[in-house]
Motif scaffolding. Structure first.
Motif, PDB file in Angstrom:
ATOM      1  N   VAL A 114       0.834  -1.203   0.000  1.00  0.00           N
ATOM      2  CA  VAL A 114       0.000   0.000   0.000  1.00  0.00           C
ATOM      3  C   VAL A 114       0.870   1.254   0.000  1.00  0.00           C
ATOM      4  N   ASN A 115       0.638   2.117  -0.980  1.00  0.00           N
ATOM      5  CA  ASN A 115       1.287   3.424  -1.004  1.00  0.00           C
ATOM      6  C   ASN A 115       0.445   4.353  -0.134  1.00  0.00           C
ATOM      7  N   ARG A 116       0.936   4.649   1.047  1.00  0.00           N
ATOM      8  CA  ARG A 116       0.159   5.438   2.006  1.00  0.00           C
ATOM      9  C   ARG A 116      -0.046   6.875   1.545  1.00  0.00           C
ATOM     10  N   ASP A 117       0.713   7.328   0.549  1.00  0.00           N
ATOM     11  CA  ASP A 117       0.564   8.685   0.028  1.00  0.00           C
ATOM     12  C   ASP A 117      -0.379   8.743  -1.172  1.00  0.00           C
ATOM     13  N   ALA A 118      -1.039   7.640  -1.467  1.00  0.00           N
ATOM     14  CA  ALA A 118      -1.937   7.578  -2.625  1.00  0.00           C
ATOM     15  C   ALA A 118      -3.278   8.228  -2.306  1.00  0.00           C
ATOM     16  N   GLU A 119      -3.844   8.906  -3.313  1.00  0.00           N
ATOM     17  CA  GLU A 119      -5.181   9.466  -3.145  1.00  0.00           C
ATOM     18  C   GLU A 119      -6.156   8.319  -2.882  1.00  0.00           C
ATOM     19  N   THR A 120      -7.042   8.530  -1.947  1.00  0.00           N
ATOM     20  CA  THR A 120      -8.000   7.491  -1.560  1.00  0.00           C
ATOM     21  C   THR A 120      -9.411   8.040  -1.684  1.00  0.00           C
ATOM     22  N   ILE A 121     -10.263   7.284  -2.364  1.00  0.00           N
ATOM     23  CA  ILE A 121     -11.656   7.688  -2.535  1.00  0.00           C
ATOM     24  C   ILE A 121     -12.536   6.707  -1.778  1.00  0.00           C
ATOM     25  N   VAL A 122     -13.365   7.250  -0.910  1.00  0.00           N
ATOM     26  CA  VAL A 122     -14.296   6.431  -0.130  1.00  0.00           C
ATOM     27  C   VAL A 122     -15.699   6.707  -0.669  1.00  0.00           C
ATOM     28  N   LEU A 123     -16.404   5.643  -1.043  1.00  0.00           N
ATOM     29  CA  LEU A 123     -17.782   5.791  -1.511  1.00  0.00           C
ATOM     30  C   LEU A 123     -18.744   5.440  -0.390  1.00  0.00           C
ATOM     31  N   THR A 124     -19.706   6.305  -0.170  1.00  0.00           N
ATOM     32  CA  THR A 124     -20.755   6.021   0.807  1.00  0.00           C
ATOM     33  C   THR A 124     -22.094   5.999   0.082  1.00  0.00           C
ATOM     34  N   LEU A 125     -23.056   5.339   0.671  1.00  0.00           N
ATOM     35  CA  LEU A 125     -24.393   5.254   0.091  1.00  0.00           C
ATOM     36  C   LEU A 125     -25.379   6.017   0.959  1.00  0.00           C
ATOM     37  N   ASP A 126     -26.276   6.758   0.312  1.00  0.00           N
ATOM     38  CA  ASP A 126     -27.324   7.425   1.076  1.00  0.00           C
ATOM     39  C   ASP A 126     -28.575   6.543   1.100  1.00  0.00           C
ATOM     40  N   ASN A 127     -29.657   7.070   1.620  1.00  0.00           N
ATOM     41  CA  ASN A 127     -30.886   6.278   1.744  1.00  0.00           C
ATOM     42  C   ASN A 127     -31.431   5.810   0.401  1.00  0.00           C
ATOM     43  N   ASN A 128     -31.113   6.534  -0.661  1.00  0.00           N
ATOM     44  CA  ASN A 128     -31.577   6.159  -1.999  1.00  0.00           C
ATOM     45  C   ASN A 128     -30.547   5.305  -2.731  1.00  0.00           C
TER      46      ASN A 128
END
Length: 76
Positions: free
Chosen positions: A7-21
């Motif tokens: 794991v490159n700890r300096d890498a951009e990380t995108i977290v996806l979350t879900l809403d109620n829909n």
């Protein structure tokens, strides 16, 4: 499980979350460590992308964060 040494700890990380829909919302972080710190505040995390790679399940990412956190404690 993802290998923490890969794991490159300096890498951009995108977290996806879900809403109620079940619509996805992107949360971008400049590093893996910042994403790890943000995860506890986010709800309904579905997937995490490190540097645009294959998505990681939320539970696997939390385990990875715990391992990386322990590694930091050992080094300092």
């Amino acid at each position: 499980m993802i290998d923490p040494s890969d794991v490159n700890r300096d890498a951009e990380t995108i977290v996806l979350t879900l809403d109620n829909n079940l619509a996805s919302t992107e949360h971008k972080y400049p590093t893996v460590d910042q994403a790890c710190m943000a995860i506890p505040q986010l709800r309904d995390v579905s997937r995490i992308y490190i540097n645009g790679d294959t998505p990681i399940e939320a539970t696997e990412f939390v385990q990875l964060c715990a391992i990386l956190d322990k590694g930091t404690a050992v080094r300092s």
